[in-house]
Motif scaffolding. Sequence first.
Motif, PDB file in Angstrom:
ATOM      1  N   UNK A   1      -0.511  -6.552  -9.723  1.00 48.70           N
ATOM      2  CA  UNK A   1      -1.240  -5.528  -8.990  1.00 48.70           C
ATOM      3  C   UNK A   1      -0.849  -5.600  -7.519  1.00 48.70           C
ATOM      4  N   UNK A   2      -0.418  -4.481  -6.960  1.00 51.88           N
ATOM      5  CA  UNK A   2      -0.141  -3.219  -7.660  1.00 51.88           C
ATOM      6  C   UNK A   2       1.109  -3.341  -8.526  1.00 51.88           C
ATOM      7  N   UNK A   3       1.209  -2.468  -9.496  1.00 53.55           N
ATOM      8  CA  UNK A   3       2.366  -2.491 -10.382  1.00 53.55           C
ATOM      9  C   UNK A   3       3.626  -2.110  -9.613  1.00 53.55           C
TER      10      UNK A   3
ATOM     11  N   UNK B   1       0.800  -1.222   0.000  1.00 52.83           N
ATOM     12  CA  UNK B   1       0.000   0.000   0.000  1.00 52.83           C
ATOM     13  C   UNK B   1       0.834   1.273   0.000  1.00 52.83           C
ATOM     14  N   UNK B   2       2.144   1.139  -0.082  1.00 58.07           N
ATOM     15  CA  UNK B   2       3.015   2.310  -0.072  1.00 58.07           C
ATOM     16  C   UNK B   2       3.902   2.316  -1.314  1.00 58.07           C
ATOM     17  N   UNK B   3       3.981   3.496  -1.965  1.00 59.14           N
ATOM     18  CA  UNK B   3       4.923   3.633  -3.079  1.00 59.14           C
ATOM     19  C   UNK B   3       6.343   3.375  -2.588  1.00 59.14           C
TER      20      UNK B   3
ATOM     21  N   UNK C   1       9.385  -0.856  -5.215  1.00 55.78           N
ATOM     22  CA  UNK C   1       8.547   0.345  -5.267  1.00 55.78           C
ATOM     23  C   UNK C   1       7.207  -0.044  -5.896  1.00 55.78           C
ATOM     24  N   UNK C   2       6.114   0.461  -5.335  1.00 52.93           N
ATOM     25  CA  UNK C   2       4.784   0.071  -5.800  1.00 52.93           C
ATOM     26  C   UNK C   2       3.995   1.284  -6.283  1.00 52.93           C
TER      27      UNK C   2
ATOM     28  N   UNK D   1      14.101   7.313  -1.696  1.00 51.43           N
ATOM     29  CA  UNK D   1      12.737   7.643  -2.082  1.00 51.43           C
ATOM     30  C   UNK D   1      12.784   8.607  -3.269  1.00 51.43           C
ATOM     31  N   UNK D   2      12.469   8.131  -4.474  1.00 52.38           N
ATOM     32  CA  UNK D   2      12.514   9.016  -5.646  1.00 52.38           C
ATOM     33  C   UNK D   2      11.413  10.060  -5.629  1.00 52.38           C
TER      34      UNK D   2
END
Length: 566
Positions: free
Chosen positions: A191-193, A157-159, A167-168, A221-222
Amino acid sequence: MKEKLIIYQVFPRIFTNMTASCVPGGTLEENGSGKFNDITAKVIGTIADLGVNCIWLTGVIEMATKTSYPGIPADNPNVVKGEAGSPYAIKDYYDVAPSLAENVGERMSEFENLVGRIHNQGLKVIIDFVPNHTAREYHSDVAPAGVRDFGCDDDFGKFFSPSNNYYYIVNQQFCPDFPLDLEGNKPYVEFPAKATGNDCFTAFCHRNDWYETVKLNYGYDPGDNSRHFEPVPDTWLRMLHILRYWASKGVDGFRCDMVFMVPEEFWHWVIPQVKQDYPDVIFIGEIYDVNLYRTFLDYCHFDYLYDKVNLYDTLVGIEKHNVSAAQLTGCWQCVDGIGDKMLNFLENHDEVRFASREYAEDPSKVIPSLVVSAMISKGPFMIYYGQELGEMAHDNEGFAGDNNRSTIFDYWSYDTLRRWYDNGRCSALKLTRHERWLRKLYKNVLTMCNARRAFREGCFFDLMYVNLRNSGFNPHRQYAFLRYTESEALLVVANFDDNNIDLSLSIPQLAIDMADLASGKQCAKDLLWGRELSFEVGADVQTALSVKGHDAVIVPLKKRGNNAIE
Protein backbone atom coordinates in the motif's frame (compact mmCIF):
# COMPACT_ATOMS: atom_id res chain seq x y z
CA MET A 1 39.73 -10.89 -37.90
CA LYS A 2 36.17 -9.96 -37.03
CA GLU A 3 34.37 -13.00 -35.67
CA LYS A 4 30.73 -13.88 -36.05
CA LEU A 5 29.31 -13.93 -32.52
CA ILE A 6 28.27 -17.43 -31.44
CA ILE A 7 26.50 -17.30 -28.06
CA TYR A 8 25.85 -20.17 -25.66
CA GLN A 9 23.08 -19.27 -23.20
CA VAL A 10 23.69 -20.90 -19.82
CA PHE A 11 21.32 -21.05 -16.87
CA PRO A 12 23.84 -21.71 -14.06
CA ARG A 13 21.23 -22.72 -11.49
CA ILE A 14 20.44 -25.81 -13.55
CA PHE A 15 23.37 -26.21 -15.94
CA THR A 16 25.71 -28.12 -13.60
CA ASN A 17 23.22 -29.39 -11.00
CA MET A 18 23.81 -33.12 -10.49
CA THR A 19 20.76 -33.85 -8.30
CA ALA A 20 19.14 -36.80 -10.05
CA SER A 21 15.94 -37.09 -8.01
CA CYS A 22 14.44 -33.61 -8.11
CA VAL A 23 11.00 -33.04 -6.58
CA PRO A 24 8.57 -30.82 -8.55
CA GLY A 25 8.53 -27.48 -6.78
CA GLY A 26 11.31 -28.69 -4.49
CA THR A 27 13.42 -26.50 -2.24
CA LEU A 28 17.10 -25.73 -2.64
CA GLU A 29 17.88 -28.36 -0.04
CA GLU A 30 15.80 -30.97 -1.89
CA ASN A 31 16.80 -30.24 -5.48
CA GLY A 32 20.14 -28.46 -5.25
CA SER A 33 21.57 -25.80 -7.54
CA GLY A 34 24.47 -25.42 -9.92
CA LYS A 35 27.24 -23.08 -8.81
CA PHE A 36 29.55 -20.52 -10.38
CA ASN A 37 32.49 -22.65 -9.28
CA ASP A 38 31.11 -25.66 -11.18
CA ILE A 39 31.71 -23.86 -14.46
CA THR A 40 35.39 -24.70 -14.53
CA ALA A 41 37.98 -24.04 -17.19
CA LYS A 42 37.28 -27.54 -18.52
CA VAL A 43 33.54 -26.83 -18.81
CA ILE A 44 34.20 -23.52 -20.56
CA GLY A 45 36.69 -25.15 -22.89
CA THR A 46 34.17 -27.81 -23.84
CA ILE A 47 31.60 -25.12 -24.63
CA ALA A 48 34.18 -23.24 -26.69
CA ASP A 49 34.91 -26.48 -28.56
CA LEU A 50 31.41 -26.24 -30.04
CA GLY A 51 32.48 -23.11 -31.90
CA VAL A 52 31.13 -20.78 -29.23
CA ASN A 53 32.90 -17.48 -28.53
CA CYS A 54 30.48 -15.88 -26.04
CA ILE A 55 28.63 -17.19 -22.98
CA TRP A 56 25.42 -15.57 -21.76
CA LEU A 57 25.08 -16.22 -18.03
CA THR A 58 21.32 -16.05 -17.43
CA GLY A 59 19.84 -15.57 -13.98
CA VAL A 60 22.97 -14.12 -12.37
CA ILE A 61 21.71 -10.90 -10.76
CA GLU A 62 19.93 -11.49 -7.45
CA MET A 63 16.23 -12.19 -7.85
CA ALA A 64 13.35 -12.51 -5.39
CA THR A 65 13.21 -16.04 -4.00
CA LYS A 66 11.49 -18.19 -1.39
CA THR A 67 14.89 -19.35 -0.14
CA SER A 68 16.63 -17.68 2.79
CA TYR A 69 20.38 -17.48 3.34
CA PRO A 70 22.53 -16.27 6.25
CA GLY A 71 21.88 -12.55 6.43
CA ILE A 72 19.52 -12.66 3.44
CA PRO A 73 15.88 -13.30 4.34
CA ALA A 74 13.50 -14.99 1.92
CA ASP A 75 11.03 -12.83 0.05
CA ASN A 76 7.31 -13.04 0.65
CA PRO A 77 6.38 -16.30 -1.15
CA ASN A 78 3.00 -14.99 -2.31
CA VAL A 79 4.68 -12.73 -4.88
CA VAL A 80 7.46 -15.08 -6.00
CA LYS A 81 7.06 -17.39 -8.99
CA GLY A 82 8.43 -20.84 -8.24
CA GLU A 83 10.58 -21.89 -5.32
CA ALA A 84 13.77 -20.38 -6.74
CA GLY A 85 12.15 -17.29 -8.24
CA SER A 86 12.16 -15.62 -11.64
CA PRO A 87 15.53 -14.27 -12.82
CA TYR A 88 13.59 -11.31 -14.21
CA ALA A 89 12.24 -10.22 -10.83
CA ILE A 90 15.39 -8.44 -9.67
CA LYS A 91 15.58 -7.58 -5.99
CA ASP A 92 19.16 -6.24 -5.97
CA TYR A 93 20.82 -4.92 -9.12
CA TYR A 94 24.20 -4.85 -7.37
CA ASP A 95 24.34 -8.46 -6.21
CA VAL A 96 24.41 -11.97 -7.60
CA ALA A 97 22.09 -14.85 -6.72
CA PRO A 98 23.30 -16.52 -3.51
CA SER A 99 22.05 -19.91 -4.74
CA LEU A 100 24.88 -19.87 -7.29
CA ALA A 101 27.64 -19.55 -4.69
CA GLU A 102 29.36 -22.26 -2.70
CA ASN A 103 30.21 -19.65 -0.07
CA VAL A 104 27.34 -17.16 0.08
CA GLY A 105 29.55 -14.53 1.70
CA GLU A 106 31.97 -14.77 -1.23
CA ARG A 107 29.34 -14.89 -3.96
CA MET A 108 30.56 -11.83 -5.86
CA SER A 109 34.13 -13.06 -5.84
CA GLU A 110 32.97 -16.42 -7.18
CA PHE A 111 31.14 -14.63 -9.99
CA GLU A 112 34.14 -12.45 -10.81
CA ASN A 113 36.38 -15.53 -10.88
CA LEU A 114 33.98 -17.17 -13.35
CA VAL A 115 34.17 -14.10 -15.59
CA GLY A 116 37.96 -14.41 -15.41
CA ARG A 117 37.88 -18.09 -16.36
CA ILE A 118 35.66 -17.35 -19.36
CA HIS A 119 38.00 -14.60 -20.51
CA ASN A 120 41.03 -16.84 -20.02
CA GLN A 121 39.49 -19.23 -22.55
CA GLY A 122 39.19 -16.38 -25.05
CA LEU A 123 35.41 -16.06 -24.76
CA LYS A 124 33.21 -13.06 -24.02
CA VAL A 125 30.62 -13.05 -21.25
CA ILE A 126 27.28 -11.26 -21.24
CA ILE A 127 24.61 -11.02 -18.54
CA ASP A 128 21.01 -9.84 -18.37
CA PHE A 129 20.08 -6.23 -17.85
CA VAL A 130 16.45 -5.96 -16.72
CA PRO A 131 15.46 -2.29 -17.02
CA ASN A 132 11.65 -2.35 -17.16
CA HIS A 133 10.74 -3.76 -13.75
CA THR A 134 12.00 -4.97 -10.40
CA ALA A 135 10.74 -7.52 -7.91
CA ARG A 136 7.84 -6.25 -5.82
CA GLU A 137 10.19 -6.17 -2.83
CA TYR A 138 13.43 -4.44 -3.82
CA HIS A 139 16.35 -3.96 -1.45
CA SER A 140 20.10 -3.91 -1.97
CA ASP A 141 22.33 -4.92 0.91
CA VAL A 142 25.59 -4.54 -1.04
CA ALA A 143 25.05 -1.37 -3.09
CA PRO A 144 28.03 1.00 -3.24
CA ALA A 145 28.11 3.76 -0.66
CA GLY A 146 25.61 6.51 -1.38
CA VAL A 147 23.37 4.39 -3.60
CA ARG A 148 19.81 4.31 -2.29
CA ASP A 149 17.17 1.70 -3.14
CA PHE A 150 14.66 2.21 -5.93
CA GLY A 151 11.55 3.90 -4.57
CA CYS A 152 12.97 4.97 -1.22
CA ASP A 153 12.61 8.66 -2.07
CA ASP A 154 9.34 8.40 -4.01
CA ASP A 155 6.24 10.44 -3.34
CA PHE A 156 3.66 7.68 -2.67
CA GLY A 157 0.81 10.16 -3.01
CA LYS A 158 1.25 10.57 -6.76
CA PHE A 159 0.45 8.11 -9.54
CA PHE A 160 3.24 9.71 -11.56
CA SER A 161 6.06 12.06 -10.74
CA PRO A 162 9.16 12.56 -12.93
CA SER A 163 11.32 12.01 -9.86
CA ASN A 164 9.60 8.79 -8.74
CA ASN A 165 11.09 5.38 -9.59
CA TYR A 166 7.71 3.59 -9.56
CA TYR A 167 4.07 4.26 -10.46
CA TYR A 168 1.58 4.23 -7.58
CA ILE A 169 -2.13 3.48 -7.58
CA VAL A 170 -2.90 6.07 -4.93
CA ASN A 171 -5.05 5.00 -1.96
CA GLN A 172 -5.39 1.44 -3.30
CA GLN A 173 -3.94 -1.69 -1.76
CA PHE A 174 -2.45 -4.25 -4.14
CA CYS A 175 -5.26 -6.71 -4.78
CA PRO A 176 -4.66 -9.25 -7.56
CA ASP A 177 -7.25 -11.89 -8.48
CA PHE A 178 -5.61 -14.46 -6.21
CA PRO A 179 -5.01 -14.54 -2.44
CA LEU A 180 -1.85 -13.04 -1.00
CA ASP A 181 -1.83 -15.15 2.17
CA LEU A 182 -1.67 -18.74 0.90
CA GLU A 183 2.05 -19.26 1.49
CA GLY A 184 4.21 -18.53 4.49
CA ASN A 185 3.08 -17.03 7.77
CA LYS A 186 2.77 -13.43 6.60
CA PRO A 187 0.38 -12.10 3.93
CA TYR A 188 1.87 -9.84 1.32
CA VAL A 189 0.67 -6.26 1.78
CA GLU A 190 1.49 -3.42 -0.62
CA PHE A 191 0.00 0.00 0.00
CA PRO A 192 -0.25 1.97 -2.09
CA ALA A 193 -0.16 -0.57 -4.88
CA LYS A 194 2.53 -0.21 -7.52
CA ALA A 195 1.91 -0.74 -11.23
CA THR A 196 2.74 -4.28 -12.32
CA GLY A 197 5.66 -4.88 -14.70
CA ASN A 198 3.70 -5.69 -17.87
CA ASP A 199 2.17 -2.18 -17.95
CA CYS A 200 -0.75 -3.11 -15.70
CA PHE A 201 -1.48 0.29 -14.18
CA THR A 202 -4.10 -0.85 -11.68
CA ALA A 203 -4.07 -2.48 -8.27
CA PHE A 204 -6.00 -5.45 -9.65
CA CYS A 205 -3.63 -7.50 -11.77
CA HIS A 206 -4.30 -11.11 -12.79
CA ARG A 207 -2.37 -14.31 -12.25
CA ASN A 208 -1.29 -14.22 -15.90
CA ASP A 209 0.19 -10.75 -15.41
CA TRP A 210 3.77 -10.30 -14.26
CA TYR A 211 2.46 -10.07 -10.72
CA GLU A 212 5.88 -10.71 -9.17
CA THR A 213 7.26 -7.48 -10.66
CA VAL A 214 6.63 -3.72 -10.50
CA LYS A 215 7.02 -1.28 -13.37
CA LEU A 216 9.85 1.26 -13.29
CA ASN A 217 9.18 4.91 -14.16
CA TYR A 218 11.51 6.47 -16.74
CA GLY A 219 9.72 9.81 -16.94
CA TYR A 220 6.83 8.68 -19.12
CA ASP A 221 3.35 9.45 -17.78
CA PRO A 222 0.90 6.82 -19.09
CA GLY A 223 -1.96 8.94 -17.80
CA ASP A 224 -1.59 11.59 -20.51
CA ASN A 225 1.26 10.13 -22.61
CA SER A 226 3.53 13.03 -21.69
CA ARG A 227 7.29 12.66 -21.46
CA HIS A 228 9.46 14.27 -18.80
CA PHE A 229 13.10 13.68 -19.68
CA GLU A 230 14.62 17.01 -18.66
CA PRO A 231 16.17 17.13 -16.17
CA VAL A 232 17.44 13.56 -16.57
CA PRO A 233 15.08 11.32 -14.53
CA ASP A 234 16.41 9.66 -11.40
CA THR A 235 15.72 6.18 -12.81
CA TRP A 236 17.96 6.92 -15.81
CA LEU A 237 20.85 7.90 -13.55
CA ARG A 238 20.42 4.82 -11.38
CA MET A 239 20.41 2.51 -14.40
CA LEU A 240 23.52 4.14 -15.87
CA HIS A 241 25.30 3.53 -12.58
CA ILE A 242 24.20 -0.14 -12.60
CA LEU A 243 25.43 -0.73 -16.16
CA ARG A 244 28.79 0.86 -15.38
CA TYR A 245 29.02 -1.21 -12.19
CA TRP A 246 28.75 -4.50 -14.09
CA ALA A 247 30.95 -3.34 -16.96
CA SER A 248 33.63 -2.53 -14.40
CA LYS A 249 33.56 -6.19 -13.35
CA GLY A 250 34.65 -7.27 -16.81
CA VAL A 251 31.26 -8.10 -18.29
CA ASP A 252 31.50 -7.77 -22.08
CA GLY A 253 27.87 -7.00 -22.77
CA PHE A 254 24.24 -7.04 -21.79
CA ARG A 255 21.22 -8.88 -23.11
CA CYS A 256 18.64 -6.20 -22.39
CA ASP A 257 15.20 -7.45 -21.42
CA MET A 258 12.03 -6.13 -23.13
CA VAL A 259 13.75 -3.03 -24.47
CA PHE A 260 10.63 -1.65 -26.17
CA MET A 261 8.90 -1.26 -22.78
CA VAL A 262 11.42 1.44 -21.82
CA PRO A 263 11.43 4.86 -23.55
CA GLU A 264 13.64 4.98 -26.64
CA GLU A 265 15.10 8.25 -25.37
CA PHE A 266 16.64 6.41 -22.41
CA TRP A 267 18.56 4.02 -24.66
CA HIS A 268 19.63 6.90 -26.91
CA TRP A 269 21.12 8.51 -23.80
CA VAL A 270 22.48 5.61 -21.77
CA ILE A 271 24.26 3.36 -24.30
CA PRO A 272 26.67 6.08 -25.54
CA GLN A 273 27.32 7.02 -21.91
CA VAL A 274 28.37 3.46 -21.07
CA LYS A 275 30.44 3.16 -24.23
CA GLN A 276 32.39 6.31 -23.40
CA ASP A 277 34.06 4.33 -20.62
CA TYR A 278 33.64 0.81 -22.02
CA PRO A 279 33.68 1.16 -25.82
CA ASP A 280 33.69 -2.58 -26.53
CA VAL A 281 30.67 -3.45 -24.39
CA ILE A 282 27.83 -4.81 -26.54
CA PHE A 283 24.10 -4.30 -26.11
CA ILE A 284 21.63 -6.92 -27.36
CA GLY A 285 17.97 -5.96 -27.32
CA GLU A 286 15.03 -8.32 -26.77
CA ILE A 287 12.38 -6.89 -29.10
CA TYR A 288 9.25 -8.21 -30.81
CA ASP A 289 8.27 -5.52 -33.31
CA VAL A 290 9.98 -5.56 -36.70
CA ASN A 291 8.82 -1.98 -37.30
CA LEU A 292 11.02 -0.84 -34.41
CA TYR A 293 14.21 -2.65 -35.48
CA ARG A 294 15.82 0.26 -37.28
CA THR A 295 14.91 2.72 -34.56
CA PHE A 296 16.53 0.60 -31.88
CA LEU A 297 19.66 0.13 -33.97
CA ASP A 298 20.06 3.67 -35.27
CA TYR A 299 18.55 5.95 -32.64
CA CYS A 300 18.86 3.74 -29.56
CA HIS A 301 22.39 2.52 -30.45
CA PHE A 302 21.88 -1.21 -29.89
CA ASP A 303 24.54 -3.47 -31.40
CA TYR A 304 22.21 -6.41 -32.03
CA LEU A 305 18.51 -7.24 -31.76
CA TYR A 306 16.51 -10.45 -31.40
CA ASP A 307 14.94 -11.52 -34.71
CA LYS A 308 12.21 -13.56 -33.10
CA VAL A 309 9.06 -12.38 -34.87
CA ASN A 310 10.70 -12.49 -38.28
CA LEU A 311 13.10 -15.37 -38.93
CA TYR A 312 12.42 -17.51 -35.84
CA ASP A 313 8.64 -17.44 -36.20
CA THR A 314 8.92 -18.22 -39.91
CA LEU A 315 11.10 -21.27 -39.21
CA VAL A 316 8.56 -22.43 -36.62
CA GLY A 317 5.82 -22.02 -39.22
CA ILE A 318 7.75 -24.05 -41.80
CA GLU A 319 8.34 -26.86 -39.31
CA LYS A 320 4.91 -26.94 -37.66
CA HIS A 321 2.31 -25.32 -39.90
CA ASN A 322 3.32 -26.09 -43.49
CA VAL A 323 4.38 -22.50 -44.14
CA SER A 324 6.28 -22.27 -47.42
CA ALA A 325 10.08 -22.18 -47.21
CA ALA A 326 9.88 -19.45 -49.86
CA GLN A 327 8.76 -17.16 -47.03
CA LEU A 328 12.38 -17.09 -45.86
CA THR A 329 13.11 -14.71 -48.72
CA GLY A 330 10.79 -12.21 -47.09
CA CYS A 331 12.67 -12.62 -43.79
CA TRP A 332 15.99 -11.35 -45.11
CA GLN A 333 14.27 -8.72 -47.23
CA CYS A 334 12.53 -7.43 -44.11
CA VAL A 335 15.90 -6.80 -42.45
CA ASP A 336 17.85 -5.96 -45.61
CA GLY A 337 20.70 -3.65 -44.67
CA ILE A 338 20.50 -4.57 -40.96
CA GLY A 339 20.55 -8.37 -41.19
CA ASP A 340 24.04 -8.52 -39.75
CA LYS A 341 22.66 -6.88 -36.60
CA MET A 342 20.04 -9.59 -36.07
CA LEU A 343 20.56 -12.25 -33.39
CA ASN A 344 19.15 -15.55 -34.66
CA PHE A 345 18.25 -18.56 -32.54
CA LEU A 346 16.10 -21.68 -32.38
CA GLU A 347 15.83 -21.83 -28.59
CA ASN A 348 16.07 -19.61 -25.54
CA HIS A 349 14.48 -19.53 -22.09
CA ASP A 350 11.27 -17.91 -23.38
CA GLU A 351 10.65 -20.32 -26.26
CA VAL A 352 9.74 -23.99 -26.32
CA ARG A 353 12.58 -26.44 -26.89
CA PHE A 354 13.05 -27.40 -30.54
CA ALA A 355 12.81 -31.11 -29.68
CA SER A 356 9.71 -30.65 -27.50
CA ARG A 357 6.24 -31.97 -28.29
CA GLU A 358 5.11 -28.43 -29.09
CA TYR A 359 7.77 -27.85 -31.74
CA ALA A 360 9.50 -30.57 -33.81
CA GLU A 361 9.35 -33.54 -31.36
CA ASP A 362 12.56 -34.89 -32.88
CA PRO A 363 15.92 -33.10 -32.32
CA SER A 364 17.37 -34.61 -35.50
CA LYS A 365 14.96 -32.49 -37.56
CA VAL A 366 16.94 -29.40 -36.59
CA ILE A 367 19.41 -29.46 -39.50
CA PRO A 368 17.65 -27.22 -42.07
CA SER A 369 16.54 -24.69 -39.44
CA LEU A 370 19.98 -24.69 -37.82
CA VAL A 371 21.84 -24.23 -41.09
CA VAL A 372 19.55 -21.44 -42.31
CA SER A 373 19.42 -19.46 -39.06
CA ALA A 374 23.16 -19.80 -38.35
CA MET A 375 24.40 -19.17 -41.90
CA ILE A 376 21.99 -16.77 -43.57
CA SER A 377 23.88 -13.71 -42.31
CA LYS A 378 26.99 -12.44 -40.55
CA GLY A 379 24.87 -11.64 -37.48
CA PRO A 380 25.13 -13.49 -34.16
CA PHE A 381 23.69 -16.94 -33.59
CA MET A 382 22.72 -18.37 -30.21
CA ILE A 383 21.98 -21.79 -28.76
CA TYR A 384 20.46 -22.64 -25.38
CA TYR A 385 22.20 -24.97 -22.96
CA GLY A 386 21.32 -28.60 -23.69
CA GLN A 387 20.07 -27.77 -27.20
CA GLU A 388 23.13 -29.47 -28.64
CA LEU A 389 22.12 -32.64 -26.77
CA GLY A 390 18.49 -32.61 -27.91
CA GLU A 391 16.95 -31.69 -24.55
CA MET A 392 13.18 -32.10 -25.01
CA ALA A 393 11.83 -30.33 -21.87
CA HIS A 394 9.33 -33.04 -20.98
CA ASP A 395 9.62 -32.52 -17.21
CA ASN A 396 7.03 -31.00 -14.89
CA GLU A 397 9.49 -29.07 -12.77
CA GLY A 398 7.08 -27.12 -10.63
CA PHE A 399 5.71 -23.61 -11.15
CA ALA A 400 5.11 -23.58 -14.92
CA GLY A 401 4.29 -27.28 -15.23
CA ASP A 402 5.05 -29.38 -18.30
CA ASN A 403 5.11 -26.51 -20.82
CA ASN A 404 7.80 -27.70 -23.27
CA ARG A 405 10.28 -25.17 -21.85
CA SER A 406 13.12 -25.60 -19.41
CA THR A 407 12.11 -23.99 -16.13
CA ILE A 408 13.53 -20.65 -15.04
CA PHE A 409 11.53 -20.59 -11.80
CA ASP A 410 12.58 -23.81 -10.06
CA TYR A 411 15.56 -25.69 -8.65
CA TRP A 412 15.99 -28.53 -11.12
CA SER A 413 18.33 -30.61 -13.22
CA TYR A 414 18.06 -32.49 -16.52
CA ASP A 415 19.25 -35.97 -17.32
CA THR A 416 20.84 -34.89 -20.60
CA LEU A 417 22.96 -32.24 -18.88
CA ARG A 418 23.86 -34.47 -15.94
CA ARG A 419 25.18 -37.19 -18.20
CA TRP A 420 27.22 -34.70 -20.23
CA TYR A 421 28.50 -32.64 -17.28
CA ASP A 422 29.22 -35.80 -15.25
CA ASN A 423 30.55 -33.98 -12.19
CA GLY A 424 32.78 -31.75 -14.30
CA ARG A 425 34.21 -34.43 -16.58
CA CYS A 426 32.33 -33.04 -19.61
CA SER A 427 32.51 -36.37 -21.36
CA ALA A 428 30.53 -38.02 -24.12
CA LEU A 429 30.86 -41.42 -22.47
CA LYS A 430 27.38 -41.34 -20.91
CA LEU A 431 25.66 -39.76 -23.89
CA THR A 432 23.58 -41.84 -26.22
CA ARG A 433 24.78 -42.44 -29.75
CA HIS A 434 22.19 -39.97 -31.03
CA GLU A 435 23.25 -37.29 -28.52
CA ARG A 436 26.88 -37.66 -29.58
CA TRP A 437 25.83 -37.36 -33.23
CA LEU A 438 23.78 -34.24 -32.49
CA ARG A 439 26.54 -32.54 -30.53
CA LYS A 440 28.96 -33.24 -33.37
CA LEU A 441 26.48 -31.69 -35.80
CA TYR A 442 26.23 -28.49 -33.74
CA LYS A 443 30.01 -28.34 -33.43
CA ASN A 444 30.41 -28.67 -37.19
CA VAL A 445 27.84 -25.98 -38.01
CA LEU A 446 28.89 -23.50 -35.32
CA THR A 447 32.60 -23.93 -36.00
CA MET A 448 32.01 -23.49 -39.73
CA CYS A 449 30.35 -20.12 -39.09
CA ASN A 450 33.76 -18.64 -38.28
CA ALA A 451 36.10 -21.13 -39.96
CA ARG A 452 34.67 -20.33 -43.40
CA ARG A 453 35.22 -16.73 -44.40
CA ALA A 454 32.14 -16.75 -46.63
CA PHE A 455 29.93 -17.31 -43.58
CA ARG A 456 31.95 -15.07 -41.28
CA GLU A 457 32.03 -12.00 -43.52
CA GLY A 458 30.74 -12.92 -46.98
CA CYS A 459 27.91 -11.62 -49.13
CA PHE A 460 24.51 -13.28 -49.46
CA PHE A 461 22.56 -14.19 -52.60
CA ASP A 462 19.08 -15.70 -52.42
CA LEU A 463 18.49 -18.25 -55.19
CA MET A 464 14.77 -18.63 -54.68
CA TYR A 465 13.50 -16.11 -57.24
CA VAL A 466 14.83 -18.17 -60.15
CA ASN A 467 13.62 -21.46 -58.70
CA LEU A 468 10.03 -20.65 -57.75
CA ARG A 469 8.75 -22.23 -60.99
CA ASN A 470 11.54 -24.74 -61.38
CA SER A 471 9.98 -28.19 -61.79
CA GLY A 472 13.08 -29.78 -60.27
CA PHE A 473 12.91 -27.72 -57.09
CA ASN A 474 10.14 -27.40 -54.48
CA PRO A 475 10.35 -23.84 -53.11
CA HIS A 476 7.79 -24.65 -50.41
CA ARG A 477 10.03 -27.26 -48.78
CA GLN A 478 13.55 -26.29 -49.89
CA TYR A 479 15.54 -23.11 -49.50
CA ALA A 480 18.78 -22.28 -51.33
CA PHE A 481 21.28 -19.43 -51.14
CA LEU A 482 24.91 -18.51 -51.75
CA ARG A 483 27.45 -17.00 -49.37
CA TYR A 484 30.62 -15.71 -50.99
CA THR A 485 33.76 -13.58 -50.77
CA GLU A 486 36.31 -12.71 -53.45
CA SER A 487 38.10 -15.99 -52.68
CA GLU A 488 35.34 -18.39 -51.64
CA ALA A 489 31.79 -19.34 -52.62
CA LEU A 490 29.45 -21.71 -50.78
CA LEU A 491 26.10 -23.04 -51.95
CA VAL A 492 23.63 -23.90 -49.17
CA VAL A 493 20.50 -25.96 -49.79
CA ALA A 494 18.19 -26.81 -46.88
CA ASN A 495 15.46 -29.44 -47.19
CA PHE A 496 12.59 -29.02 -44.70
CA ASP A 497 10.70 -31.99 -46.14
CA ASP A 498 10.63 -35.41 -44.48
CA ASN A 499 11.52 -37.08 -47.78
CA ASN A 500 14.86 -37.41 -49.53
CA ILE A 501 14.98 -35.34 -52.70
CA ASP A 502 16.89 -35.17 -55.96
CA LEU A 503 16.71 -31.55 -57.00
CA SER A 504 17.80 -29.47 -59.96
CA LEU A 505 18.78 -25.93 -59.01
CA SER A 506 19.06 -22.90 -61.26
CA ILE A 507 21.95 -20.53 -60.53
CA PRO A 508 21.38 -17.35 -62.57
CA GLN A 509 24.03 -15.45 -64.50
CA LEU A 510 23.73 -12.57 -62.03
CA ALA A 511 24.76 -14.85 -59.15
CA ILE A 512 27.56 -16.35 -61.22
CA ASP A 513 28.91 -12.89 -61.98
CA MET A 514 28.53 -11.48 -58.47
CA ALA A 515 30.11 -14.50 -56.79
CA ASP A 516 32.61 -14.88 -59.68
CA LEU A 517 31.73 -18.56 -60.10
CA ALA A 518 33.37 -20.91 -62.55
CA SER A 519 31.03 -22.68 -64.94
CA GLY A 520 31.16 -26.33 -65.89
CA LYS A 521 31.38 -29.69 -64.18
CA GLN A 522 32.69 -29.68 -60.62
CA CYS A 523 33.42 -32.09 -57.80
CA ALA A 524 33.36 -31.02 -54.17
CA LYS A 525 32.94 -32.38 -50.69
CA ASP A 526 29.80 -31.41 -48.78
CA LEU A 527 31.08 -29.47 -45.77
CA LEU A 528 28.28 -30.71 -43.56
CA TRP A 529 28.73 -34.47 -43.94
CA GLY A 530 31.88 -34.92 -45.98
CA ARG A 531 30.10 -36.57 -48.92
CA GLU A 532 31.72 -36.34 -52.37
CA LEU A 533 29.43 -34.56 -54.83
CA SER A 534 29.53 -34.16 -58.58
CA PHE A 535 27.47 -31.46 -60.26
CA GLU A 536 27.48 -28.80 -62.94
CA VAL A 537 27.30 -25.02 -62.59
CA GLY A 538 26.19 -22.60 -65.27
CA ALA A 539 23.47 -20.15 -66.24
CA ASP A 540 22.12 -22.53 -68.88
CA VAL A 541 22.35 -25.76 -66.86
CA GLN A 542 20.75 -27.20 -63.75
CA THR A 543 22.85 -27.99 -60.69
CA ALA A 544 21.72 -31.47 -59.62
CA LEU A 545 22.04 -32.38 -55.94
CA SER A 546 20.60 -34.97 -53.58
CA VAL A 547 19.51 -33.89 -50.11
CA LYS A 548 18.09 -36.17 -47.45
CA GLY A 549 14.89 -35.41 -45.57
CA HIS A 550 15.28 -32.71 -42.92
CA ASP A 551 18.86 -32.22 -43.98
CA ALA A 552 21.06 -29.78 -45.85
CA VAL A 553 24.15 -29.60 -48.04
CA ILE A 554 26.87 -26.96 -47.96
CA VAL A 555 28.81 -27.10 -51.20
CA PRO A 556 32.04 -25.20 -52.05
CA LEU A 557 31.90 -23.87 -55.60
CA LYS A 558 34.87 -23.11 -57.82
CA LYS A 559 35.74 -19.52 -58.56
CA ARG A 560 36.76 -18.33 -62.02
CA GLY A 561 40.46 -18.81 -62.65
CA ASN A 562 40.76 -21.05 -59.63
CA ASN A 563 40.59 -24.77 -60.13
CA ALA A 564 40.88 -25.44 -56.43
CA ILE A 565 37.90 -25.32 -54.10
CA GLU A 566 38.69 -23.99 -50.62
